[in-house]
Design a protein around this motif. Structure first.
Motif, PDB file in Angstrom:
ATOM      1  N   TRP A   1      -4.991   7.098  -0.602  1.00 41.68           N
ATOM      2  CA  TRP A   1      -4.218   5.866  -0.490  1.00 41.68           C
ATOM      3  C   TRP A   1      -4.711   4.829  -1.490  1.00 41.68           C
ATOM      4  CZ3 TRP A   1      -7.504   1.935   0.944  1.00 41.68           C
ATOM      5  CH2 TRP A   1      -8.560   2.217   1.830  1.00 41.68           C
ATOM      6  N   GLN A   2      -3.804   3.922  -1.807  1.00 39.56           N
ATOM      7  CA  GLN A   2      -4.130   2.752  -2.613  1.00 39.56           C
ATOM      8  C   GLN A   2      -3.582   1.533  -1.909  1.00 39.56           C
ATOM      9  OE1 GLN A   2      -2.597   2.549  -6.638  1.00 39.56           O
ATOM     10  NE2 GLN A   2      -4.114   1.037  -7.252  1.00 39.56           N
TER      11      GLN A   2
ATOM     12  N   LYS B   1      -3.170  -2.585  -2.214  1.00 42.69           N
ATOM     13  CA  LYS B   1      -3.235  -3.808  -3.006  1.00 42.69           C
ATOM     14  C   LYS B   1      -2.850  -5.020  -2.164  1.00 42.69           C
ATOM     15  CE  LYS B   1      -2.490  -1.800  -7.602  1.00 42.69           C
ATOM     16  NZ  LYS B   1      -1.704  -1.881  -8.852  1.00 42.69           N
TER      17      LYS B   1
ATOM     18  N   TYR C   1       0.839  -1.202   0.000  1.00 48.13           N
ATOM     19  CA  TYR C   1       0.000   0.000   0.000  1.00 48.13           C
ATOM     20  C   TYR C   1       0.869   1.245   0.000  1.00 48.13           C
ATOM     21  CZ  TYR C   1       1.024   0.375   5.029  1.00 48.13           C
ATOM     22  OH  TYR C   1       1.662   0.477   6.236  1.00 48.13           O
TER      23      TYR C   1
ATOM     24  N   ASN D   1      -7.673  -4.334  -4.698  1.00 48.75           N
ATOM     25  CA  ASN D   1      -7.239  -3.047  -5.213  1.00 48.75           C
ATOM     26  C   ASN D   1      -8.243  -2.022  -4.706  1.00 48.75           C
ATOM     27  OD1 ASN D   1      -6.139  -0.881  -6.523  1.00 48.75           O
ATOM     28  ND2 ASN D   1      -6.426  -1.672  -8.589  1.00 48.75           N
ATOM     29  N   ARG D   2      -7.842  -1.330  -3.650  1.00 51.76           N
ATOM     30  CA  ARG D   2      -8.720  -0.363  -3.012  1.00 51.76           C
ATOM     31  C   ARG D   2      -8.099   1.021  -3.153  1.00 51.76           C
ATOM     32  NH1 ARG D   2      -9.847  -4.248   2.270  1.00 51.76           N
ATOM     33  NH2 ARG D   2     -11.968  -4.839   1.710  1.00 51.76           N
ATOM     34  N   LYS D   3      -8.916   1.972  -3.584  1.00 52.08           N
ATOM     35  CA  LYS D   3      -8.442   3.336  -3.800  1.00 52.08           C
ATOM     36  C   LYS D   3      -9.331   4.306  -3.040  1.00 52.08           C
ATOM     37  CE  LYS D   3      -6.866   2.230  -8.505  1.00 52.08           C
ATOM     38  NZ  LYS D   3      -7.024   2.570  -9.940  1.00 52.08           N
TER      39      LYS D   3
ATOM     40  N   GLN E   1     -13.283  -0.259  -4.886  1.00 55.85           N
ATOM     41  CA  GLN E   1     -12.565  -1.494  -4.575  1.00 55.85           C
ATOM     42  C   GLN E   1     -12.886  -2.602  -5.551  1.00 55.85           C
ATOM     43  OE1 GLN E   1     -13.368  -3.240  -0.703  1.00 55.85           O
ATOM     44  NE2 GLN E   1     -15.008  -4.506  -1.484  1.00 55.85           N
TER      45      GLN E   1
END
Length: 821
Positions: free
Chosen positions: A251-252, A254, A227, A324-326, A355
């Motif tokens: 933030w991202q 993974k 991340y 994969n969260r943004k 997500q």
């Protein structure tokens, strides 16, 4: 918008400028053995010494956060007495504070413990995953906080106080390397921009290998952390009465979702439990042991030329756990000083979250309960406008209002190709999808006041009116191969009621007439009044006694789940907690000793919980339910002692006793995780009586012991520290201590586990040793977490055919180098 107009035209006040200076000074302060000095918190939305706040509050300062490597929501929960974190099968964090929590894993569901960064809300639990970086301190407020922090704080509120720009150049960085090739880095730089403005940029990132080992593929790993987070803050003070602060946080993530440990097989359709699951190994007491699906080992399709179903020996797309969260959020704080009388404050924020999620809920290499692709997004706008008096007079007050508009969407695909629900009797269906859209609107008005009746006694009163509307549309459907639509068209035809057959992507949920095809549309409209009344008695400058009576509410919500029955999609209604609490805070022996204590009683109405329903087609499935009546009785004590220069020791103990109660003499009954497994009249299976059951994630005892020692060696400072965290056993579901394995056909379970939904007692130890040198500009720290490699459980659940556990990480260790000016 109104809020932005207020923010841009009226903006932030001189009070905010003073707040920034005080917050900067308090960055080294906390209610922790690691930090010393006056403890500053903003529990009442104004800065106060912690010992002057008549509430139960735990505060952790920047030094303790850094030394103890508190960088995640799990770490925060481990450091706060009474706060529990549980992993869920959908990668959504579950918070429980003093027994008040919501064991729900849907994306768009409000928590019972609200979370804020600098008073800016993170309204849904998934949004909090990467909030704990570049902080001055963390404040955890215990008990209902509905008056000032809104509904959805029946258990309490967590406030992250981010570091701010300062009037001098500041910079720093740290780099860590640890077990599982974990590399973590943090960096910040802050500087003035002339005389009236400032900027701060902070970045945090991590990359590491998986810590879980596959039981069936020894070289396969899961649980990797990947991340990056960033926060950019600008401050502007164009006049003595005006100040602005704009913040962008992004933030991202993974990281790979944690896989469960399989501990039992109990089939939805016992006669159709597949051989692969029956042969799957169980997890062991090695915390690294687990298993997960990479691909399903067959698919099924209908042959249109022959009118039958064929099993095709090929694999589906990858089901490896991954995400994969943004997240991005913009916030504008604006305060305007209205002479010497009051300060007008505006807080405006907007966030966007998306997500893609693949997770394994069944703990086996088989595709029995796999989420993938779990699509979701959240868009949320929030505005608070308030006015508070200034000065230190006998009457301190604040009045204001809030508005929130949130839109959530979740489309959760569930794969069970290797489960017993994929069988001839169900036409070999292997995948379904659950879609939920919510349009949520909340507004509220609040007022809070404190009046000094005399030099020792203070009266406190506050209230908030909240109006909520949640318009939802729900649909569960097939995956497009036609199997689900074929099955439910057959079932609909058996009802005898006319209907239009559904297509391959049609909603299959059976309505009240027993036919499929309807999208479920519902609106949940609620309102409530939260309130608090209390008295503070200041015995002297070092000792405070307080007593509070308060009530808070948590909004109702709709579930994300798969069921054949439309009744499973009904929402839970709002819950309420009425709290009776009395406590004290005392600084003794010239501040060498800090002693805090409190006792409380929570009257809990309509507690929301993720329970079970016996589905007419698929047997035991999840559902949201309200527990009509329950209560929590508890007490906690905290002692911090600084017996010598550089040495500090702290300990805390929390006692909780929770119980489901009958309402008006009527017991609360329903199916357990294993369905209607209790014995009723005539010895027949039936619903279980939950009356007397303890609440989930509510151990009778929790305890901590922290020690920190610093010695100036002339050339530098030696740092030694250790932390012990422990709790007695608890349960993960209602009646968790009485649910036993069932000896049905094809049932099997781990031989060393007799109570699958009991979370056993455990204790873990962290330790650190470090050296600070170069006029304290440089530091090297060797650290370890769970250094005794304790196996401990954080959650247990039953998903379709599988009973599973989620466990804490094994021992991790590493070294950190840091530099600052």
């Amino acid at each position: 918008m109104f809020a932005l107009a207020v923010g841009l035209a009226a903006a932030t006040s001189a009070q905010t400028a003073q707040t920034e200076q005080a917050a900067t000074a308090s960055a080294r302060l906390a209610a922790s053995p690691t930090d010393e000095g006056e403890i500053v918190v903003t529990a009442n939305k104004r800065e106060q010494n912690l010992n002057d706040v008549g509430l139960s509050v735990t505060a952790i300062g920047s030094q303790a956060l850094a030394d103890r490597r508190i960088t995640s929501v799990q770490d925060v929960a481990a450091a706060v007495p009474g706060l529990k974190f549980a992993e869920s099968g959908a990668g959504t964090p579950i918070y429980t504070l003093r027994g008040i929590g919501f064991n729900e894993e849907s994306l768009g569901v409000y928590p019972s413990v609200s979370v804020y960064t600098d008073e800016v809300p993170l309204p849904f639990p998934v949004l909090t995953l990467r909030a704990a970086f570049d902080l001055e301190r963390v404040e955890v407020l215990k008990g209902p906080q509905g008056t000032l922090f809104g509904q959805n704080a029946t258990g309490g509120a967590i406030n992250y106080i981010a570091a701010k720009p300062t009037d001098t150049l500041q910079y720093g960085a740290d780099l860590s390397y640890g077990r599982f090739n974990a590399v973590n880095g943090n960096a910040f730089i802050g500087a003035p921009l002339g005389d009236k403005a400032g900027v701060r940029l902070a970045v945090s990132a991590a990359d590491g290998d998986g810590w879980q080992r596959s039981l069936t593929r020894p070289d396969d790993r899961n649980g990797a952390q990947k991340y990056i987070s960033g926060r950019l803050t600008f401050t502007l003070n164009p006049t003595d009465a005006l100040a602005l602060r704009a913040t962008v946080t992004a933030w991202q993530d993974k990281s790979e979702p944690q896989a469960a440990q399989l501990i039992a097989v109990r089939g939805q359709n016992p006669a159709s439990v597949q051989a692969g699951l029956l042969a799957s190994p169980f997890g062991t007491t090695d915390p690294r042991s687990a298993d997960w699906t990479t691909t399903a080992n067959y698919v099924v399709f209908k042959d249109p030329t022959k009118g039958d179903f064929r099993i095709v020996p090929k694999t589906t797309a990858s089901l490896d756990p991954r995400s994969n969260r943004k997240f991005i959020q913009g916030a504008l704080r604006a305060d305007l000083e209205l002479g010497d009388v009051a300060t007008l404050t505006s807080n405006t924020s907007y966030l966007d979250f998306d997500q893609h999620l693949f997770s394994d809920k069944d703990g086996s290499a088989q595709a029995v309960a796999n989420i993938g692709d779990g699509l979701g997004n959240i868009r949320s706008f929030n505005q608070e406008l308030r006015i508070a008096n200034t000065g230190n007079g006998p009457f301190r007050w604040v009045v204001g209002g809030n508005y929130e508009n949130s839109k959530t969407f979740e489309d959760q695909a569930l794969t069970f190709a290797n489960g017993s629900s994929s069988a001839p009797g169900t036409l070999f269906i292997n995948t379904t999808s659950s879609e939920v859209q919510q349009d949520i609107r909340n507004y509220a008005f609040f007022a809070n006041g404190e009046y000094d009746l005399n030099s020792k006694l203070t009266l406190k009163l506050g209230g908030r009116y909240t109006n909520s509307r949640n318009s939802a549309e729900l649909c569960s459907k097939g995956n497009g191969d036609g199997l689900v639509s074929d099955l439910f068209n057959i079932i609909g035809g058996l009802s005898g009621n006319p209907f239009t057959p559904i297509g391959v992507n049609g909603c299959y949920v059976l309505n009240s007439k027993g036919v499929p095809g309807d999208r479920i549309k519902n609106t949940l409209a609620e309102d409530n009044i939260s309130w608090r009344a209390g008295l503070d008695y200041k015995l002297n400058s070092d000792t405070l006694f307080f007593a509070n009576v308060s009530r808070g509410y948590k909004a109702g919500s709709f579930p994300t789940l798969a069921s054949a029955d439309f009744k499973a999609y009904f929402p839970v209604i709002q819950e309420s907690v009425t709290s009776y609490e009395a406590g004290f805070k005392a600084s003794l022996a010239d501040n060498m000793i800090q002693l805090n204590g409190a006792a409380f009683y929570y009257d809990y109405n309509d507690k929301q919980i993720r329970g079970k329903v016996v589905d007419p087609i698929f047997d035991v499935l999840d559902v949201l339910i309200n527990v009509p009546k329950s209560r929590v009785l508890g007490a906690e004590a905290e002692l911090i002692v600084r017996p010598a220069q550089g040495l500090s020791v702290g300990t805390s103990v929390v006692y909780l006793n929770s119980k489901v109660r009958a309402k008006d003499g009527v017991p609360f009954v329903g199916p357990t995780a294993y369905g209607n497994s209790c014995t009723t009249a005539g010895g027949r299976p039936g619903p279980c009586d939950f009356t007397g059951s303890e609440l989930p994630f509510t151990p009778n005892w929790s305890y901590t012991l922290d020690a920190d020692y610093r010695s100036d060696l002339g050339s530098g400072v030696l740092i030694l520290g250790a932390n012990l965290r422990g709790q007695s056993s608890s349960v993960a579901t209602l009646n968790g201590r009485s649910i036993q394995f069932r000896n049905l056909v094809n049932d099997r379970h781990a031989a060393d586990i007799s109570q699958p939904f009991v979370i056993p007692a455990y204790a873990t130890v962290d330790a650190r040793i470090g050296y600070e040198f170069g006029d304290r500009r440089y530091k090297v720290m060797v650290w370890g977490k769970n250094v005794l490699n304790k196996y401990y459980v954080t959650n247990a659940a039953h998903y379709l055919d599988a009973t599973v556990r989620f466990v804490g990480q094994p021992v991790t260790y590493g070294i950190t180098f840091s530099i600052k000016n």
